[in-house]
Design a protein around this motif. Structure first.
Motif, PDB file in Angstrom:
ATOM      1  N   VAL A 150      27.547  12.825   8.989  1.00 33.43           N
ATOM      2  CA  VAL A 150      26.790  12.160  10.049  1.00 33.43           C
ATOM      3  C   VAL A 150      25.437  11.786   9.456  1.00 33.43           C
ATOM      4  O   VAL A 150      24.678  12.672   9.028  1.00 33.43           O
ATOM      5  N   ILE A 151      25.140  10.476   9.393  1.00 39.04           N
ATOM      6  CA  ILE A 151      23.893   9.994   8.788  1.00 39.04           C
ATOM      7  C   ILE A 151      22.989   9.493   9.908  1.00 39.04           C
ATOM      8  O   ILE A 151      23.335   8.578  10.650  1.00 39.04           O
ATOM      9  N   SER A 152      21.820  10.102  10.000  1.00 38.96           N
ATOM     10  CA  SER A 152      20.891   9.781  11.087  1.00 38.96           C
ATOM     11  C   SER A 152      19.598   9.195  10.527  1.00 38.96           C
ATOM     12  O   SER A 152      19.595   8.616   9.432  1.00 38.96           O
ATOM     13  N   GLY A 153      18.494   9.339  11.262  1.00 37.74           N
ATOM     14  CA  GLY A 153      17.229   8.749  10.855  1.00 37.74           C
ATOM     15  C   GLY A 153      16.769   9.193   9.480  1.00 37.74           C
ATOM     16  O   GLY A 153      16.968  10.332   9.061  1.00 37.74           O
ATOM     17  N   ASN A 154      16.141   8.248   8.752  1.00 34.21           N
ATOM     18  CA  ASN A 154      15.631   8.487   7.394  1.00 34.21           C
ATOM     19  C   ASN A 154      16.707   9.006   6.457  1.00 34.21           C
ATOM     20  O   ASN A 154      16.463   9.814   5.576  1.00 34.21           O
ATOM     21  N   LYS A 155      17.930   8.550   6.689  1.00 31.39           N
ATOM     22  CA  LYS A 155      19.089   8.884   5.838  1.00 31.39           C
ATOM     23  C   LYS A 155      19.373  10.390   5.783  1.00 31.39           C
ATOM     24  O   LYS A 155      19.815  10.928   4.756  1.00 31.39           O
ATOM     25  N   THR A 156      19.107  11.081   6.865  1.00 30.16           N
ATOM     26  CA  THR A 156      19.438  12.501   6.940  1.00 30.16           C
ATOM     27  C   THR A 156      20.951  12.664   7.064  1.00 30.16           C
ATOM     28  O   THR A 156      21.576  12.050   7.928  1.00 30.16           O
ATOM     29  N   ILE A 157      21.532  13.497   6.193  1.00 36.42           N
ATOM     30  CA  ILE A 157      22.987  13.677   6.162  1.00 36.42           C
ATOM     31  C   ILE A 157      23.358  15.065   6.692  1.00 36.42           C
ATOM     32  O   ILE A 157      22.851  16.087   6.217  1.00 36.42           O
ATOM     33  N   SER A 158      24.237  15.085   7.677  1.00 27.17           N
ATOM     34  CA  SER A 158      24.779  16.337   8.210  1.00 27.17           C
ATOM     35  C   SER A 158      26.277  16.367   7.915  1.00 27.17           C
ATOM     36  O   SER A 158      26.976  15.375   8.150  1.00 27.17           O
ATOM     37  N   THR A 159      26.772  17.467   7.388  1.00 29.86           N
ATOM     38  CA  THR A 159      28.207  17.609   7.133  1.00 29.86           C
ATOM     39  C   THR A 159      28.806  18.565   8.171  1.00 29.86           C
ATOM     40  O   THR A 159      28.097  19.385   8.771  1.00 29.86           O
ATOM     41  N   ALA A 160      30.117  18.445   8.336  1.00 30.62           N
ATOM     42  CA  ALA A 160      30.802  19.223   9.380  1.00 30.62           C
ATOM     43  C   ALA A 160      31.772  20.212   8.762  1.00 30.62           C
ATOM     44  O   ALA A 160      32.896  19.847   8.393  1.00 30.62           O
ATOM     45  N   PRO A 161      31.393  21.489   8.626  1.00 26.32           N
ATOM     46  CA  PRO A 161      32.305  22.487   8.082  1.00 26.32           C
ATOM     47  C   PRO A 161      33.417  22.871   9.044  1.00 26.32           C
ATOM     48  O   PRO A 161      34.479  23.334   8.626  1.00 26.32           O
ATOM     49  N   ALA A 162      33.174  22.713  10.357  1.00 20.10           N
ATOM     50  CA  ALA A 162      34.200  23.030  11.367  1.00 20.10           C
ATOM     51  C   ALA A 162      34.352  21.810  12.263  1.00 20.10           C
ATOM     52  O   ALA A 162      33.359  21.268  12.767  1.00 20.10           O
ATOM     53  N   THR A 163      35.591  21.362  12.429  1.00 19.29           N
ATOM     54  CA  THR A 163      35.811  20.111  13.149  1.00 19.29           C
ATOM     55  C   THR A 163      36.908  20.251  14.202  1.00 19.29           C
ATOM     56  O   THR A 163      37.666  21.218  14.220  1.00 19.29           O
ATOM     57  N   ASP A 164      36.954  19.217  15.056  1.00 19.49           N
ATOM     58  CA  ASP A 164      38.052  19.043  16.018  1.00 19.49           C
ATOM     59  C   ASP A 164      38.226  20.226  16.978  1.00 19.49           C
ATOM     60  O   ASP A 164      39.342  20.701  17.232  1.00 19.49           O
ATOM     61  N   ILE A 165      37.117  20.717  17.500  1.00 21.48           N
ATOM     62  CA  ILE A 165      37.188  21.727  18.559  1.00 21.48           C
ATOM     63  C   ILE A 165      37.335  20.978  19.886  1.00 21.48           C
ATOM     64  O   ILE A 165      36.444  20.222  20.279  1.00 21.48           O
ATOM     65  N   VAL A 166      38.455  21.162  20.522  1.00 25.55           N
ATOM     66  CA  VAL A 166      38.765  20.403  21.732  1.00 25.55           C
ATOM     67  C   VAL A 166      38.261  21.132  22.969  1.00 25.55           C
ATOM     68  O   VAL A 166      38.371  22.361  23.082  1.00 25.55           O
ATOM     69  N   CYS A 167      37.691  20.374  23.892  1.00 24.44           N
ATOM     70  CA  CYS A 167      37.228  20.932  25.160  1.00 24.44           C
ATOM     71  C   CYS A 167      37.382  19.882  26.252  1.00 24.44           C
ATOM     72  O   CYS A 167      37.736  18.717  25.961  1.00 24.44           O
ATOM     73  N   GLY A 168      37.130  20.258  27.448  1.00 21.16           N
ATOM     74  CA  GLY A 168      37.259  19.321  28.554  1.00 21.16           C
ATOM     75  C   GLY A 168      36.246  18.191  28.441  1.00 21.16           C
ATOM     76  O   GLY A 168      35.044  18.430  28.449  1.00 21.16           O
ATOM     77  N   GLY A 169      36.735  16.968  28.281  1.00 22.34           N
ATOM     78  CA  GLY A 169      35.840  15.800  28.192  1.00 22.34           C
ATOM     79  C   GLY A 169      35.623  15.259  26.806  1.00 22.34           C
ATOM     80  O   GLY A 169      35.117  14.149  26.648  1.00 22.34           O
ATOM     81  N   GLY A 170      35.968  16.038  25.771  1.00 19.92           N
ATOM     82  CA  GLY A 170      35.722  15.479  24.438  1.00 19.92           C
ATOM     83  C   GLY A 170      36.008  16.421  23.291  1.00 19.92           C
ATOM     84  O   GLY A 170      36.800  17.366  23.393  1.00 19.92           O
ATOM     85  N   ILE A 171      35.326  16.177  22.172  1.00 19.51           N
ATOM     86  CA  ILE A 171      35.554  16.873  20.899  1.00 19.51           C
ATOM     87  C   ILE A 171      34.227  17.398  20.380  1.00 19.51           C
ATOM     88  O   ILE A 171      33.180  16.738  20.523  1.00 19.51           O
ATOM     89  N   VAL A 172      34.266  18.553  19.731  1.00 18.99           N
ATOM     90  CA  VAL A 172      33.068  19.149  19.148  1.00 18.99           C
ATOM     91  C   VAL A 172      33.272  19.324  17.649  1.00 18.99           C
ATOM     92  O   VAL A 172      34.314  19.809  17.203  1.00 18.99           O
ATOM     93  N   HIS A 173      32.253  18.895  16.858  1.00 18.47           N
ATOM     94  CA  HIS A 173      32.210  19.167  15.423  1.00 18.47           C
ATOM     95  C   HIS A 173      30.948  19.996  15.153  1.00 18.47           C
ATOM     96  O   HIS A 173      29.852  19.629  15.609  1.00 18.47           O
ATOM     97  N   ILE A 174      31.098  21.085  14.452  1.00 24.53           N
ATOM     98  CA  ILE A 174      29.943  21.914  14.108  1.00 24.53           C
ATOM     99  C   ILE A 174      29.339  21.372  12.808  1.00 24.53           C
ATOM    100  O   ILE A 174      30.050  21.218  11.801  1.00 24.53           O
ATOM    101  N   ILE A 175      28.037  21.087  12.787  1.00 24.27           N
ATOM    102  CA  ILE A 175      27.374  20.491  11.617  1.00 24.27           C
ATOM    103  C   ILE A 175      26.310  21.433  11.068  1.00 24.27           C
ATOM    104  O   ILE A 175      25.822  22.334  11.767  1.00 24.27           O
ATOM    105  N   ASP A 176      25.961  21.192   9.784  1.00 24.44           N
ATOM    106  CA  ASP A 176      25.048  22.098   9.084  1.00 24.44           C
ATOM    107  C   ASP A 176      23.594  21.640   9.096  1.00 24.44           C
ATOM    108  O   ASP A 176      22.717  22.336   8.576  1.00 24.44           O
ATOM    109  N   THR A 177      23.307  20.463   9.674  1.00 25.03           N
ATOM    110  CA  THR A 177      21.938  19.949   9.743  1.00 25.03           C
ATOM    111  C   THR A 177      21.739  19.232  11.077  1.00 25.03           C
ATOM    112  O   THR A 177      22.606  18.438  11.487  1.00 25.03           O
ATOM    113  N   VAL A 178      20.617  19.500  11.731  1.00 32.19           N
ATOM    114  CA  VAL A 178      20.312  18.835  12.999  1.00 32.19           C
ATOM    115  C   VAL A 178      20.060  17.356  12.733  1.00 32.19           C
ATOM    116  O   VAL A 178      19.282  17.002  11.837  1.00 32.19           O
ATOM    117  N   PRO A 179      20.721  16.446  13.467  1.00 27.61           N
ATOM    118  CA  PRO A 179      20.480  15.009  13.272  1.00 27.61           C
ATOM    119  C   PRO A 179      19.016  14.659  13.514  1.00 27.61           C
ATOM    120  O   PRO A 179      18.359  15.208  14.413  1.00 27.61           O
TER     121      PRO A 179
END
Length: 491
Positions: A136-165
Motif C-alpha cells: 500500500v503506497i500512500s503520501g510521500n511514497k510511504t510503503i506499507s506491506t501486509a503480513p496478514a491478509t484476507d481477514i473476512v468480516c461483515g461488510g468487507g475485508i481486512v489486511h493487517i499492515i506493518d506501517t500506518v498509511p
C-alpha cells in the motif's frame, strides 16, 4: 438421551449465523490491540468502523502504531486519528488476489477538506511488490506491506499492515519532502515565489490537479535562459503549461496518445515508448507522488508550448531502419506523431519477428535452389555420359580403362596455334583462318575407316601423324612452339 441430542443439534442449525464485525476483528487479533484501544476511545472512530460497508480496511499492527506515534507528535490527536482511519478505510473490496504488478488507485473515505481536496476521496496506490507481498503506497511514497491478509468480516475485508498509511500533504510541502531542488531553483529563477503572482496560488489550492514538475539540471538551465527574454505573461504561460486542472491523472491514465488540456490552454500529449512515458518530449522520471489535491509526475525537462513534438524515435527502431527498406518503413510508421498512433508496444516486436522470418525464409529458398541446381547438373552429366557411351565404341587400354578421349581445341587468331584450311581455292592455298574445334573419335570408329594408318586400336601416339579419309585432316604437332598444320589428305 438421543432425542435431547438431536433436539440440541437442530436448535444449533436453526440459529442464525452472525458474521463477525470489523470492530470484533480488531478485538480478536492480539496484534491489533493498540488500534482497537484507540478506536474504542473515540466515539467518531467507533461509529466510522461500525457503520462501514463494502470496504477494505488496512489495519495497522501494534508495531506500526508505536512507530507512528514516535514519528508524529500529534498522532493521537482526535482529528488526526479519525483522518488516518478514514484514509485506511478504502471503498470497495480488494482481496489479495486482486493485487498485481499494475497499480490500482483506490479511493478512500478521507474527504475531510483539511487533509484532502480530491473528489470522491483521497486515493492510495495498491500494488503487488517485487517479493510478492501486498503493498500500500500512500503520501510521500510511504510503503506499507501486509503480513496478514484476507481477514473476512461483515461488510468487507481486512489486511493487517506493518506501517500506518501517510496522509498526502500539500503540493508545496511535497516539493520539499520529495527533495525537488532543481524545481525550487526554477521557481526562484522565474519569480514564481513572488506573492504578487496570484496565479501560482490559484493552481495550488484548486481540487483535482495533475502537476508535471521539471526537476533536472537541464530544465533549470533552460528555464534560466528563457527568463532573461520573457515577459511576465510569458512566464505565467510557462508555469500554467505544466498544470492540468480538473483531473487527477495517475500513471494508469497516462496512456499512449492521450492529450490533456493545461491551465494555459494548450494541450500536452502522452507518448509511451520502450516502456517509458513522455509528456511531449519530456520523460517522466518519477510518477504518482500523491498530494492533498491531486498527483505529481516529475519530468526531466521543461515543457515548451511552442514545441509539442514527441520524443525521438527509439534506438531499436533506428537500428532496424538501417537494415532493410521494409523495416525502415515499419519503423517510420511506428514512431509517427502520437496523435495518429494507436499502440506502440507490439510494433518493435513485430518488426523483429518479420525481419527474422524474412531472413530465415530467404536462407531456406537459397538452400533449396542450390540443391536443385546441383541435382540438375549431376543429371545432365549422367545423361551426357550415357550419350557418349551409346554413340561410341569403348576400347580397353592396358590397365583396363576406357581410353575414349575427347579433345577440344579452340584456335584463336594470332595465337601460337594456327589452323590452315584449304577451302578449294584455285591455287590450293588457304583462303581463311578460323577457330577450329577438333574432336578425336573413338578408336574403333577410326579402325573402321583406315585403321592401318592410325597405328592400332589401343594407343594413339601424341606426336604421330595419321591419314584420315577424304574431307578429313592430317594433324601434326612436332614441336611445342610449332603451329598445328592441317593438310588435305590424299584419297
Amino acid at each position: 438421551m438421543k432425542v435431547s441430542m438431536q433436539t440440541g443439534l437442530l436448535c444449533v442449525l436453526a440459529a442464525p449465523i452472525q458474521a463477525i464485525t470489523l470492530l470484533q476483528v480488531l478485538q480478536s487479533y492480539s496484534e491489533l490491540s493498540s488500534l482497537s484501544g484507540y478506536v474504542n476511545a473515540s466515539a467518531n472512530a467507533t461509529a466510522l468502523l461500525a457503520n462501514a460497508n463494502n470496504f477494505t480496511f488496512f489495519a495497522a499492527s501494534n508495531a506500526a502504531i508505536a512507530k507512528f506515534a514516535t514519528q508524529n507528535s500529534n498522532a493521537l490527536a482526535e482529528d488526526v486519528l479519525e483522518a488516518t482511519l478514514q484514509y485506511a478505510l478504502v471503498k470497495g473490496g480488494y482481496p489479495s488476489l486482486s493485487f498485481s504488478d499494475t497499480p490500482q488507485f483506490a479511493a478512500s473515505n478521507l474527504v475531510n477538506g483539511t487533509y484532502a481536496n480530491v473528489t470522491g476521496g483521497q486515493a492510495m496506490e495498491l500494488v503487488l511488490g517485487s517479493s510478492g507481498s501486498l503493498e500500500v503506497i500512500s503520501g510521500n511514497k510511504t510503503i506499507s506491506t501486509a503480513p496478514a491478509t484476507d481477514i473476512v468480516c461483515g461488510g468487507g475485508i481486512v489486511h493487517i499492515i506493518d506501517t500506518v498509511p501517510s496522509i498526502p500533504i500539500s503540493i508545496v510541502a511535497e516539493i520539499t519532502a520529495a527533495n525537488l531542488q532543481y524545481f525550487v531553483s526554477i521557481l526562484n529563477a522565474g519569480g514564481f515565489l513572488n506573492t504578487a503572482n496570484t496565479y501560482v496560488n490559484q493552481v495550488l489550492e484548486i481540487p483535482d490537479v495533475t502537476y508535471f514538475i521539471p526537476n533536472s539540471a537541464g530544465a533549470l538551465s533552460n528555464a534560466s535562459a528563457l527568463v532573461k527574454n520573457s515577459s511576465a505573461a510569458d512566464l505565467q504561460a510557462m508555469f500554467e503549461y505544466h498544470v492540468v486542472p480538473g483531473l487527477v491523472a495517475y500513471s494508469t491514465s497516462l496512456a499512449n496518445g492521450t492529450t490533456f488540456k493545461t491551465a494555459q490552454g494548450d494541450n500536452v500529449t502522452v507518448t509511451v515508448q520502450d516502456g517509458e512515458t513522455y509528456i511531449n518530449a519530456a520523460k517522466v522520471i518519477d510518477s504518482d507522488l500523491l498530494v492533498a489535491n491531486g498527483v505529481v509526475h516529475v519530468i526531466d525537462s521543461l515543457l515548451n508550448r511552442f514545441d509539442t513534438s514527441p520524443p525521438p524515435a527509439a534506438t531499436s527502431a533506428i537500428a532496424s531502419s538501417t537494415s532493410t527498406p521494409a523495416t525502415a518503413a515499419s519503423a517510420t510508421s511506428t514512431h509517427a506523431p502520437v496523435s495518429n498512433a494507436t499502440s506502440h508496444k507490439s510494433n518493435s516486436t513485430t518488426i523483429g519477428v518479420a525481419v527474422g522470418v524474412s531472413i530465415g525464409g530467404s536462407l531456406l529458398v537459397a538452400a533449396i535452389a542450390f540443391f536443385l541446381f546441383r541435382r540438375s547438373r549431376k543429371l545432365k552429366k549422367q545423361r551426357a555420359s550415357s550419350a557418349r557411351d551409346s554413340h561410341s565404341t569403348s576400347s580397353i587400354g592396358e590397365k583396363g580403362r576406357n581410353i575414349y578421349v575427347q579433345h577440344e581445341v579452340e584456335v584463336q587468331r594470332g595465337s601460337n596455334w594456327n589452323t590452315n584450311r584449304n577451302d578449294g581455292s584455285p591455287d590450293g592455298s588457304p583462303t581463311s583462318t578460323s577457330p577450329l574445334r577438333v574432336q578425336t573419335m573413338g578408336i574403333n570408329q577410326f579402325q573402321s575407316m583406315h585403321v592401318e594408318d592410325i597405328g592400332g586400336p589401343e594407343y594413339i601416339a601424341p606426336n604421330e601423324r595419321f591419314q584420315a579419309p577424304q574431307d578429313s585432316f592430317n594433324l601434326q604437332r612436332s614441336k611445342p612452339n610449332e603451329k598445328l598444320e592441317t593438310e588435305r589428305g590424299s584419297p
